[in-house]
Scaffold this motif. Structure first.
Motif, PDB file in Angstrom:
ATOM      1  N   UNK A 137      -0.680  -7.391   4.745  1.00  0.00           N
ATOM      2  CA  UNK A 137      -1.381  -6.502   3.824  1.00  0.00           C
ATOM      3  C   UNK A 137      -1.522  -7.115   2.450  1.00  0.00           C
ATOM      4  N   UNK A 138      -0.468  -7.774   1.996  1.00  0.00           N
ATOM      5  CA  UNK A 138      -0.516  -8.423   0.689  1.00  0.00           C
ATOM      6  C   UNK A 138      -1.605  -9.491   0.643  1.00  0.00           C
ATOM      7  N   UNK A 139      -1.757 -10.229   1.727  1.00  0.00           N
ATOM      8  CA  UNK A 139      -2.780 -11.285   1.770  1.00  0.00           C
ATOM      9  C   UNK A 139      -4.180 -10.704   1.613  1.00  0.00           C
ATOM     10  N   UNK A 140      -4.401  -9.528   2.180  1.00  0.00           N
ATOM     11  CA  UNK A 140      -5.717  -8.894   2.066  1.00  0.00           C
ATOM     12  C   UNK A 140      -5.993  -8.415   0.645  1.00  0.00           C
ATOM     13  N   UNK A 141      -4.938  -7.998  -0.045  1.00  0.00           N
ATOM     14  CA  UNK A 141      -5.105  -7.476  -1.404  1.00  0.00           C
ATOM     15  C   UNK A 141      -5.177  -8.579  -2.449  1.00  0.00           C
TER      16      UNK A 141
END
Length: 244
Positions: free
Chosen positions: A115-119
């Motif tokens: 999720x962090x990578x997407x944000x």
């Protein structure tokens, strides 16, 4: 007689580790929650597939152990990482009741990372991961943890932020954080990581408070230094250069 406890990552085959794929290929039997078995059904249709519904985790572990005791190699599959809100701990606990079986945990990409990578890069500095599910943890204790993390200026990554029975838990958690951070604090919402409906949204803590989310959503709340850079949620690596 061996059991792999395998983290699938977000769910798509492309996001599974090579080690996870190798363990499942080596296994005679794949066991898991219905939804997770469906994620691997097409690729591993040549394997024996065992599944149980939600909240039948202990039964799932017993099925896997019993298959292993028959001489089979078994993969117990979980989403994300098997050791982060996954089945690894329970498997070790239940296995104590049976003759010795070799257990190997295969790590996967947990939602905090995917999720962090997407944000962008929200977890570059210290962070806390907290689940708002009170199925196994008293709600009072969950909110004490939110309070402590907010007071310590951790970036927060929140799992299981809402469900039909827990519709206002995220709002309550945001109110706790708002006692320590302003409403313009950068936040992020990621839905259906690794699936067709995948989406990522950078927002603010104030807006997050009133946003509808579900069990397939992971929520991020920045610390006092988190900012938006090029439309992405970014937390600086430290506080030394906070004025830059």
């Amino acid at each position: 007689m061996k059991i792999y406890v395998v983290g699938l990552g977000p769910g798509s085959v492309e996001q599974m580790t090579g080690q996870a794929l190798a363990a499942m290929e080596e296994s005679d039997v794949l066991a898991g929650y219905d939804v997770y078995i469906d994620l691997v059904r097409e690729k591993f249709s040549h394997k024996r597939l065992l599944s149980t519904p939600m909240r039948r985790e202990e039964e799932r572990c017993r099925l896997a152990i019993e298959e292993a005791l028959k001489g089979n190699t078994v993969s117990m599959i979980c989403s994300g990482d098997a050791g982060v809100y996954g089945m690894a701990g329970l498997m070790y606990q239940v296995a104590q009741e049976y003759p010795p079986v070799e257990i190997e945990v295969i790590s996967g990409v947990t939602a905090a990372c995917s999720g962090a990578a997407l944000l962008g890069a929200p977890l570059i500095h210290d962070f806390a991961v907290i689940s708002l599910s009170d199925l196994l943890t008293p709600l009072e204790k969950i909110f004490r943890r939110v309070e402590a993390a907010a007071a310590a200026d951790f970036v927060l990554c929140i799992y299981n932020p809402s469900s039909k029975k827990r519709g206002d838990y995220l709002r309550q958690a945001c109110d706790i954080v708002l006692a320590h951070r302003g409403p313009k604090t950068v936040a992020g919402i990621v839905r259906n990581i690794g699936r067709k409906e995948e989406s990522a949204q950078v927002t603010t803590l104030g807006q997050l408070r009133d946003t509808q989310v579900d069990m397939f959503t992971t929520v991020f709340i920045g610390n006092s230094q988190t900012k938006v850079i090029g439309g992405k949620m970014v937390t600086p690596r430290g506080y030394k250069n906070e004025q830059q």
